[in-house]
Write an enzyme that holds these catalytic residues in place. Structure first.
Site, PDB file in Angstrom:
ATOM      1  N   ALA A 196      58.519 -59.058 -49.386  1.00 15.38           N
ATOM      2  CA  ALA A 196      58.642 -57.728 -48.801  1.00 15.38           C
ATOM      3  C   ALA A 196      58.752 -57.903 -47.216  1.00 15.38           C
ATOM      4  CB  ALA A 196      57.723 -56.672 -49.302  1.00 15.38           C
ATOM      5  N   GLY A 246      57.887 -52.936 -44.352  1.00 18.82           N
ATOM      6  CA  GLY A 246      56.521 -52.507 -44.266  1.00 18.82           C
ATOM      7  C   GLY A 246      56.219 -51.579 -45.454  1.00 18.82           C
ATOM      8  N   GLU A 287      62.609 -46.289 -40.917  1.00 21.07           N
ATOM      9  CA  GLU A 287      63.756 -47.046 -41.705  1.00 21.07           C
ATOM     10  C   GLU A 287      64.524 -46.152 -42.331  1.00 21.07           C
ATOM     11  OE1 GLU A 287      61.005 -50.983 -43.314  1.00 21.07           O
ATOM     12  OE2 GLU A 287      61.640 -49.432 -44.696  1.00 21.07           O
ATOM     13  N   LEU A 315      55.356 -50.427 -51.610  1.00 18.64           N
ATOM     14  CA  LEU A 315      53.988 -50.982 -51.111  1.00 18.64           C
ATOM     15  C   LEU A 315      52.989 -50.123 -51.339  1.00 18.64           C
ATOM     16  CD1 LEU A 315      54.832 -53.853 -48.473  1.00 18.64           C
ATOM     17  CD2 LEU A 315      54.752 -54.079 -50.925  1.00 18.64           C
ATOM     18  N   HIS A 334      68.127 -55.329 -55.866  1.00 22.43           N
ATOM     19  CA  HIS A 334      66.770 -55.418 -54.913  1.00 22.43           C
ATOM     20  C   HIS A 334      65.749 -54.729 -55.675  1.00 22.43           C
ATOM     21  CE1 HIS A 334      64.476 -55.848 -51.351  1.00 22.43           C
ATOM     22  NE2 HIS A 334      64.468 -54.313 -51.125  1.00 22.43           N
ATOM     23  N   HIS A 376      70.083 -53.634 -52.390  1.00 21.88           N
ATOM     24  CA  HIS A 376      69.624 -53.710 -51.098  1.00 21.88           C
ATOM     25  C   HIS A 376      71.021 -53.893 -50.264  1.00 21.88           C
ATOM     26  CE1 HIS A 376      67.964 -54.541 -47.135  1.00 21.88           C
ATOM     27  NE2 HIS A 376      66.842 -54.291 -47.631  1.00 21.88           N
TER      28      HIS A 376
END
Length: 558
Positions: free
Chosen positions: A56, A59, A126, A406, A365, A258
């Site tokens: 990854a 973040g 993002e 995450l 992804h 992705h």
């Protein structure tokens, strides 16, 4: 399924308080939170460093800035999820984001700093986010997090790290001795998880591991596709095992592609982080024309599904092999400081991103669906938990918001650990040992490699970014044939890692296709040309298994 890999009665097994299958962020979080109180085994089917977490780049979300808010993050998550995000889940995750970042800092994660930033951290932005709220470690955040947590785990006396071990199946009440005594009968529920059968790859021997609880933290199923940004570990093991054990699976049609994977013959799985577009990177055709304005007013900052479909459209429209991601205008110093990993990787294959645009294509992804769980990681099977990408908590809906994954690993990992500490089995009943004495060594391994290649190609061609009902039906027909062939192979020959992974990939492929066929609309990551409209109101797709003599079947689709 009846096969020659039968179980023999034996009390010989390795017993733990907790077994964690998978060594990524989600599994390590659970283990570290539980290890002070319980004896734990962590299974990693390859090297410990090969978890998807380490790949990854972007973040982890943290609602840290005073200008930001939980409501804003929740709103962005709901928007990206295209109408089927669980708002209560999104709220729980957002409200625990500060604590999650703080916990990671306490574990020794070295995020990129900014003296003027909240918690002294630099925050980036993002696609899909309305604020800068992404804590990161340059452009290798996952590796920084994974390295820090692995260091903690390796030094913990209560944790056994079983490297090069792969779980075959969950041990449930179906694997009990046939006539347990009355005390056993009183101590066990109708069905529950009692451990795992696992292959010690180096010894080439299947062993019986029993435990009070099992956590599936095996990641997604990106390797079911020909092109993916995922590591080789992403074969859907946890999803397939949970399904075979009777757990519901949700939203498997929503496979995230992705938008920007490096297009180069030497590097087929290197993703170019979304943060590069977040900082101003521009998507262009080879002649230099920007095209995202034709697809969405947010342009390069649109959610991933929109950007991926836009790139796919432009590639097919113009007969291209790739499009370009141009960040040269951001300046050499900025790019080298904030994106050192991308700069170095691209330079190693002859692309200087400070002077040249990067050739990119979409690639599979992230798996937005998975094993249905609550906010404590609890599955439908008592004493079985699932965390991370293998799950469907309701957070991602029809499309994952960047860097929420995450965060989900940490927040749900911590709540799962708390739940595990509150519960325990009164005793582990006598279970059957794995017995492969009646099966042979594989005669020709080409059967596995050929079927693996065929599966990944048909999924890419028929169940990719843009789908049709006819393609899906063709894919399902072929998957069913391949499953029959692999099941026969599994029944007659000793297992190995490739066979176990192929079996799991086929189960997951069937779940993806059946889920896609069940959705008679286009929404989020799922786009079907035969059903291009989006319903005003829609719901998650939940598949429920039912056990029959000839295997696990779908009982209902909702």
């Amino acid at each position: 399924m009846k096969d020659k890999n039968q179980m023999q009665l034996s009390q010989q097994n390795d017993q733990y308080d907790l077994i964690v299958v998978g060594a990524g962020l989600a599994g390590l979080t659970v283990a570290l939170e539980v290890a002070s109180h319980k004896k734990i085994a962590i299974l990693a089917k390859r090297q410990l460093t090969e978890a998807a977490t380490a790949w990854a780049q972007g973040g982890i979300v943290g609602v840290l800035d005073k200008k930001d808010s939980f409501e804003s993050h929740i709103g962005d998550t709901l928007e990206a999820g295209a109408g089927i995000v669980s708002e209560s889940t999104a709220r729980y995750i957002a409200e625990n984001s500060f604590n999650a970042i703080e916990w990671l800092v306490e574990q020794g994660v070295e995020f990129t700093t900014d003296p003027e930033g909240p918690l002294g951290l630099h925050l980036t932005r993002e696609g899909g986010h309305t604020h800068r709220r992404i804590a990161h470690a340059a452009d290798a955040t996952g590796k920084a997090i994974h390295d820090a947590l692995l260091a903690k785990v390796k030094n913990h006396p209560n944790i056994d790290l079983l490297e090069h071990w792969i779980a075959l199946d969950l041990i449930t009440n179906r694997h009990l001795v046939q006539k347990p005594n009355k005390d056993y009968k009183k101590s066990i529920q109708k069905d529950q998880c009692l451990g795992v059968y696992a292959l010690d790859i180096k010894e080439n021997k299947v062993k019986t591991l029993t435990a009070d609880a099992v956590v599936l933290a095996t990641g997604g199923v990106g390797k079911v596709y020909k092109y993916t940004t995922n590591p080789d570990t992403s074969t859907g093991d946890g999803i397939a095992m949970a399904w075979r054990a009777g757990c519901r699976v949700g939203n498997m049609e929503f496979m995230q592609f992705h938008p920007t994977c490096l297009y180069h013959p030497e590097e087929r799985s290197f993703l170019i982080t979304e943060a590069l577009r977040g900082e101003g990177g521009q998507l262009k055709l080879p002649d230099g024309t920007r095209f995202m304005a034709d697809h969405d007013e947010r342009m390069e900052l649109a959610p991933r599904d929109i950007v991926a479909r836009a790139i796919d459209f432009e590639i097919k429209k113009h007969g291209l092999e790739y499009v370009l991601l141009d960040a040269t205008h951001l300046g050499a110093d900025f790019l080298k400081e904030h994106f050192p990993t991308i700069y170095a990787k691209c330079l190693s294959v002859g692309i200087d991103i400070t002077k040249q645009a990067i050739p990119v294509v979409p690639a599979a992804h992230y798996t937005c669906g998975g094993v249905v769980t609550d906010l404590n990681g609890q599955t439908d099977l008592p004493h079985l938990y699932s965390v991370g990408e293998a799950t469907c908590t309701g957070l991602h809906g029809a499309n994952r918001l960047a860097s929420n994954s995450l965060l989900e690993c940490v927040v749900i990992g911590k709540s799962t650990a708390k739940k595990i500490l509150e519960e325990h089995q009164s005793s582990i009943p006598l279970v059957k040992q794995w017995d492969d004495s009646q099966v042979e060594d594989a005669d020709e391994l080409v059967v596995i490699s050929h079927n693996w290649d065929e599966l990944r190609s048909l999924m890419w061609n028929y169940v990719g970014i843009v789908r049709t009902t006819r393609r899906l039906e063709r894919a399902l027909h072929r998957i069913e044939f391949l499953k029959t062939e692999v099941d026969e192979y599994y029944s007659n020959f000793k297992v190995n890692r490739d066979l176990i992974e192929l079996r799991n990939l086929l189960d997951c492929a069937e779940l993806i296709v059946r889920s896609a066929l069940a959705r008679k609309e286009s929404r989020g990551l799922h786009y079907n040309r035969d059903y291009p409209d989006t319903f005003a109101v829609s719901y998650p797709t939940i598949l429920t298994p039912v056990r029959k003599k000839d295997g696990i079947k779908v009982a209902e689709e909702a």
